[in-house]
Motif scaffolding. Structure first.
Motif, PDB file in Angstrom:
ATOM      1  N   PRO A 158       0.883  -1.556  -0.424  1.00  0.00           N
ATOM      2  CA  PRO A 158      -0.304  -0.029   0.142  1.00  0.00           C
ATOM      3  C   PRO A 158       0.662   1.096   0.028  1.00  0.00           C
ATOM      4  CG  PRO A 158       0.233  -0.960   1.983  1.00  0.00           C
ATOM      5  CD  PRO A 158       0.900  -2.023   1.189  1.00  0.00           C
ATOM      6  N   GLU A 159       0.492   2.276  -0.683  1.00  0.00           N
ATOM      7  CA  GLU A 159       0.780   3.428  -0.143  1.00  0.00           C
ATOM      8  C   GLU A 159       0.179   4.316   0.684  1.00  0.00           C
ATOM      9  OE1 GLU A 159       2.536   5.085  -3.213  1.00  0.00           O
ATOM     10  OE2 GLU A 159       2.636   3.404  -4.326  1.00  0.00           O
ATOM     11  N   PRO A 160       0.956   5.246   1.352  1.00  0.00           N
ATOM     12  CA  PRO A 160       0.750   6.369   2.625  1.00  0.00           C
ATOM     13  C   PRO A 160      -0.123   6.929   1.845  1.00  0.00           C
ATOM     14  CG  PRO A 160       2.933   7.034   1.381  1.00  0.00           C
ATOM     15  CD  PRO A 160       2.496   5.526   0.497  1.00  0.00           C
ATOM     16  N   SER A 161      -1.921   7.196   2.899  1.00  0.00           N
ATOM     17  CA  SER A 161      -2.398   7.555   2.583  1.00  0.00           C
ATOM     18  C   SER A 161      -2.866   8.188   3.471  1.00  0.00           C
ATOM     19  CB  SER A 161      -3.739   5.869   2.033  1.00  0.00           C
ATOM     20  OG  SER A 161      -4.331   5.632   3.175  1.00  0.00           O
ATOM     21  N   PRO A 162      -4.072   8.500   3.816  1.00  0.00           N
ATOM     22  CA  PRO A 162      -4.442   9.832   5.223  1.00  0.00           C
ATOM     23  C   PRO A 162      -5.376   8.913   5.394  1.00  0.00           C
ATOM     24  CG  PRO A 162      -5.813  10.370   2.496  1.00  0.00           C
ATOM     25  CD  PRO A 162      -5.234   9.148   1.986  1.00  0.00           C
ATOM     26  N   GLY A 163      -5.227   9.080   7.059  1.00  0.00           N
ATOM     27  CA  GLY A 163      -4.728   7.971   8.150  1.00  0.00           C
ATOM     28  C   GLY A 163      -3.977   7.147   8.330  1.00  0.00           C
ATOM     29  N   ALA A 164      -3.357   7.346   7.504  1.00  0.00           N
ATOM     30  CA  ALA A 164      -1.667   6.142   7.088  1.00  0.00           C
ATOM     31  C   ALA A 164      -0.592   6.915   8.428  1.00  0.00           C
ATOM     32  CB  ALA A 164      -0.952   5.873   6.694  1.00  0.00           C
ATOM     33  N   GLU A 165      -1.183   8.745   9.403  1.00  0.00           N
ATOM     34  CA  GLU A 165      -0.282   9.139   9.451  1.00  0.00           C
ATOM     35  C   GLU A 165      -0.031   8.150  11.101  1.00  0.00           C
ATOM     36  OE1 GLU A 165      -3.182  10.204   8.341  1.00  0.00           O
ATOM     37  OE2 GLU A 165      -2.801  11.991   6.741  1.00  0.00           O
ATOM     38  N   ALA A 166       0.637   7.423  11.604  1.00  0.00           N
ATOM     39  CA  ALA A 166       0.941   6.977  12.447  1.00  0.00           C
ATOM     40  C   ALA A 166       2.211   7.439  13.165  1.00  0.00           C
ATOM     41  CB  ALA A 166       0.676   5.447  12.399  1.00  0.00           C
ATOM     42  N   ASP A 167       2.169   7.654  14.577  1.00  0.00           N
ATOM     43  CA  ASP A 167       3.970   7.645  14.894  1.00  0.00           C
ATOM     44  C   ASP A 167       4.754   7.204  14.661  1.00  0.00           C
ATOM     45  OD1 ASP A 167       2.435  10.202  16.566  1.00  0.00           O
ATOM     46  OD2 ASP A 167       1.400   8.264  17.971  1.00  0.00           O
ATOM     47  N   LEU A 168       4.205   5.767  14.707  1.00  0.00           N
ATOM     48  CA  LEU A 168       5.598   4.337  14.207  1.00  0.00           C
ATOM     49  C   LEU A 168       4.628   4.295  13.360  1.00  0.00           C
ATOM     50  CD1 LEU A 168       5.758   2.697  17.592  1.00  0.00           C
ATOM     51  CD2 LEU A 168       7.647   4.405  16.128  1.00  0.00           C
ATOM     52  N   ILE A 169       5.613   3.560  12.157  1.00  0.00           N
ATOM     53  CA  ILE A 169       5.571   3.174  10.650  1.00  0.00           C
ATOM     54  C   ILE A 169       6.349   1.984  10.971  1.00  0.00           C
ATOM     55  CG2 ILE A 169       5.110   3.635   8.521  1.00  0.00           C
ATOM     56  CD1 ILE A 169       4.654   6.775   9.122  1.00  0.00           C
ATOM     57  N   TYR A 170       5.384   0.399  10.445  1.00  0.00           N
ATOM     58  CA  TYR A 170       6.056  -0.233  10.214  1.00  0.00           C
ATOM     59  C   TYR A 170       6.083  -0.545   8.979  1.00  0.00           C
ATOM     60  CZ  TYR A 170       6.478  -2.166  15.036  1.00  0.00           C
ATOM     61  OH  TYR A 170       6.515  -2.074  15.948  1.00  0.00           O
ATOM     62  N   GLY A 179       6.251 -11.722   0.102  1.00  0.00           N
ATOM     63  CA  GLY A 179       7.699 -11.679  -0.265  1.00  0.00           C
ATOM     64  C   GLY A 179       7.422  -9.429  -1.306  1.00  0.00           C
ATOM     65  N   ALA A 180       6.395  -9.537  -1.280  1.00  0.00           N
ATOM     66  CA  ALA A 180       6.900  -8.632  -2.149  1.00  0.00           C
ATOM     67  C   ALA A 180       7.638  -7.117  -1.619  1.00  0.00           C
ATOM     68  CB  ALA A 180       5.345  -7.906  -2.310  1.00  0.00           C
ATOM     69  N   VAL A 181       8.252  -6.243  -2.515  1.00  0.00           N
ATOM     70  CA  VAL A 181       9.346  -5.643  -2.191  1.00  0.00           C
ATOM     71  C   VAL A 181       8.375  -4.152  -3.127  1.00  0.00           C
ATOM     72  CG1 VAL A 181      11.480  -6.957  -2.103  1.00  0.00           C
ATOM     73  CG2 VAL A 181      10.224  -6.640  -4.023  1.00  0.00           C
ATOM     74  N   GLN A 186       8.733   3.967  -4.349  1.00  0.00           N
ATOM     75  CA  GLN A 186       7.683   3.857  -3.048  1.00  0.00           C
ATOM     76  C   GLN A 186       7.978   3.789  -1.626  1.00  0.00           C
ATOM     77  OE1 GLN A 186       7.219  -0.378  -4.943  1.00  0.00           O
ATOM     78  NE2 GLN A 186       4.937  -0.370  -5.703  1.00  0.00           N
ATOM     79  N   LEU A 187       9.311   3.408  -1.558  1.00  0.00           N
ATOM     80  CA  LEU A 187       9.691   3.584  -0.395  1.00  0.00           C
ATOM     81  C   LEU A 187      10.376   5.165   0.032  1.00  0.00           C
ATOM     82  CD1 LEU A 187      10.381   1.958   1.838  1.00  0.00           C
ATOM     83  CD2 LEU A 187      12.621   1.682   1.311  1.00  0.00           C
ATOM     84  N   GLN A 188      10.440   6.015  -1.490  1.00  0.00           N
ATOM     85  CA  GLN A 188      10.858   7.481  -1.054  1.00  0.00           C
ATOM     86  C   GLN A 188       9.820   8.238  -0.282  1.00  0.00           C
ATOM     87  OE1 GLN A 188      13.882   8.763  -1.865  1.00  0.00           O
ATOM     88  NE2 GLN A 188      12.934   9.969  -0.295  1.00  0.00           N
ATOM     89  N   ARG A 189       8.615   7.328  -1.095  1.00  0.00           N
ATOM     90  CA  ARG A 189       7.036   7.736  -1.056  1.00  0.00           C
ATOM     91  C   ARG A 189       7.073   7.931   0.292  1.00  0.00           C
ATOM     92  NH1 ARG A 189       6.094   7.389  -6.142  1.00  0.00           N
ATOM     93  NH2 ARG A 189       4.420   5.156  -5.979  1.00  0.00           N
ATOM     94  N   THR A 215      16.002  -2.546  -8.699  1.00  0.00           N
ATOM     95  CA  THR A 215      15.421  -1.497  -8.779  1.00  0.00           C
ATOM     96  C   THR A 215      14.558  -1.105  -7.227  1.00  0.00           C
ATOM     97  OG1 THR A 215      13.137  -2.250  -9.069  1.00  0.00           O
ATOM     98  CG2 THR A 215      14.707  -0.952 -11.280  1.00  0.00           C
ATOM     99  N   VAL A 216      15.779  -2.403  -6.563  1.00  0.00           N
ATOM    100  CA  VAL A 216      14.830  -2.953  -5.288  1.00  0.00           C
ATOM    101  C   VAL A 216      15.808  -2.207  -4.502  1.00  0.00           C
ATOM    102  CG1 VAL A 216      13.935  -3.810  -3.491  1.00  0.00           C
ATOM    103  CG2 VAL A 216      13.397  -4.233  -5.378  1.00  0.00           C
ATOM    104  N   PRO A 217      15.516  -0.901  -2.973  1.00  0.00           N
ATOM    105  CA  PRO A 217      16.738  -0.947  -2.192  1.00  0.00           C
ATOM    106  C   PRO A 217      16.447  -2.165  -1.221  1.00  0.00           C
ATOM    107  CG  PRO A 217      15.086   0.801  -1.812  1.00  0.00           C
ATOM    108  CD  PRO A 217      14.372  -0.541  -3.534  1.00  0.00           C
ATOM    109  N   HIS A 218      18.107  -2.362  -0.766  1.00  0.00           N
ATOM    110  CA  HIS A 218      18.859  -3.926   0.362  1.00  0.00           C
ATOM    111  C   HIS A 218      18.539  -2.441   2.165  1.00  0.00           C
ATOM    112  CE1 HIS A 218      20.601  -6.144  -1.979  1.00  0.00           C
ATOM    113  NE2 HIS A 218      20.097  -5.859  -2.785  1.00  0.00           N
ATOM    114  N   SER A 219      18.081  -2.086   2.115  1.00  0.00           N
ATOM    115  CA  SER A 219      18.347  -0.176   2.919  1.00  0.00           C
ATOM    116  C   SER A 219      17.675   0.219   2.499  1.00  0.00           C
ATOM    117  CB  SER A 219      19.900  -0.046   3.134  1.00  0.00           C
ATOM    118  OG  SER A 219      19.945   0.832   4.394  1.00  0.00           O
TER     119      SER A 219
END
Ligand code: MLT
Length: 396
Positions: A158-170, A179-181, A186-189, A215-219
């Protein structure tokens, strides 16, 4: 009278993998002659590689000599291991100060312990399906959890979306269980979203060594501005077969702070209070993983597990069953055939062909109807499981 932590009463009856082990053991008690094929918990089956074994032996010998003996280790990690890890990141273009790396006894321990850094009134966003320890550790702490469901429609990413503005994000990529990457964009968003909202991302990178795709970041620290919003939790369990040996590391940038408090300094304070460091012997074994020889050998093992993934993917392709994962991750996440529920499919496989996997529902309610296979079994068991699955489902 002492009041117990009543949040324990809010937990599920038993932890997912414990529950599966109990069901499996009950089956084995009734059918002791069975050749059971275990593709459930992601526990490795190949031994530690030669470079690690040699380093462990040498470290044991050090402990026998007055001049080379080690007592308490530095709480945040041995300098030789922190240096080796920093060098490993540097080769990937990520510059870390050695003091930003904390050696741990494994990612699952750390994922629970790290919550000490955050106020209990903070809330946590968990993308589901998710590794169940994220949820349980936060339930125990009495923290409010925001469950963000994902599904086939968004590739379980999932992409960040309204309602996802939590203090901690796993965030977990490569993901357990799907197994999805996340790719870079996507990660930059998520990184930008966290920075905008003052959130902290807990990035679980336990499976990064399985990434094949450029295209997939390791870190997460390959992304811009991640140092102001992320903590990365890593493990040698699946990377180098340390599930039983126990070793991991956590990256907490010095630039990460909120309300004038530095999380790096807080974690030093936490570790120096709560641990006496990981054993010298194990850290020597861990340092060998980052040597040239160690890297070559661990990737031979990873290739072996990828060969297992190939066998399973071929079986599901043949059966026309939808799945994701398997390429950049050691898990395959399949849609249960014929509309079966995930525990129903678990029982079906156990009773009919004696194959054990993990029901998707154990990773959150949106995992219902899905099932996870681990690729960490032996080649023989994986090949046999693939044969049994094809035989069973072809006639179903
Ligand atoms: C899993 O099967 O999800 C993992 O092996 C569990 C773990 O790493 O603790």
């Amino acid at each position: 009278m002492i009041t117990p932590n009543m949040h324990y009463a809010d937990l599920e009856d038993s932890y997912l993998f414990y529950h599966i082990a109990q069901k499996t053991n009950a089956y084995l008690r009734e059918h002791p002659q069975t050749r059971l094929l275990r593709m459930g918990i992601g526990d490795v089956t190949l031994p530690l590689c030669g470079a690690v074994i040699r380093a462990l032996h040498e470290a044991v010998d050090d402990q026998a000599e007055k001049e080379r003996f080690h007592g308490y280790m530095p709480e945040c990690g041995a300098p030789f291991l922190r240096k080796a890890i920093a060098e490993h990141y540097r080769k990937r273009g990520v510059n870390l100060d050695e003091e930003e790396i904390f050696v741990s006894s494994g990612a699952s321990d750390e994922l629970g312990d790290i919550l000490d850094l955050f106020d209990r009134s903070s809330n946590a966003l968990i993308i589901e399906p998710a590794y169940p320890a994220y949820v349980d550790a936060n339930v125990i702490a009495g923290r409010k959890i925001i469950h963000l469901p994902s599904g086939e429609e968004n590739g379980f990413l999932p992409e960040p979306s309204p309602g996802a503005e939590a203090d901690l994000i796993y965030l977990c990529s490569p993901n357990n269980p799907t197994g999805a990457v996340f790719n870079r964009a996507q990660l930059q968003r998520w990184v930008d979203f966290a920075n905008r909202n003052g959130s902290i991302i807990l990035f679980d990178a336990a499976y990064e060594a399985f990434i094949e795709d450029d295209t997939v970041p390791h870190s997460i620290f390959e992304l811009e501005r991640a140092e102001t919003c992320a903590i990365e939790i890593c493990s040698l369990s699946k990377t180098a077969g340390f599930t039983g040996t126990r070793l991991g590391y956590t990256v907490i940038p010095k630039a990460l702070s909120r309300q004038g408090m530095s999380f790096n300094e807080m974690w030093i304070r936490n570790r120096t209070t709560k641990t006496n460091g990981v054993s010298y012997i194990i850290q020597k074994g861990g340092a060998a993983v980052f040597s040239e020889e160690g890297q070559r050998q661990i990737f031979e093992n990873i290739r072996y597990y990828k060969g297992n993934a190939e066998l399973l993917m071929r079986a599901f392709d043949h059966l026309g069953i939808w799945y994701c994962g398997g390429r950049n991750a050691p898990y395959l996440w399949i849609r249960c055939p014929n509309g079966m529920g995930s525990w129903e499919f678990f029982d079906y496989l156990l009773n009919e062909i004696q194959v054990v996997g993990t029901p998707g529902e154990g990773f959150g309610s949106c995992g219902e109807g899905y099932f996870r296979f681990s690729t960490f079994a032996s080649r023989e068991d994986t090949a046999e499981a693939a044969r049994r699955i094809v035989r069973l489902l072809e006639k179903a």
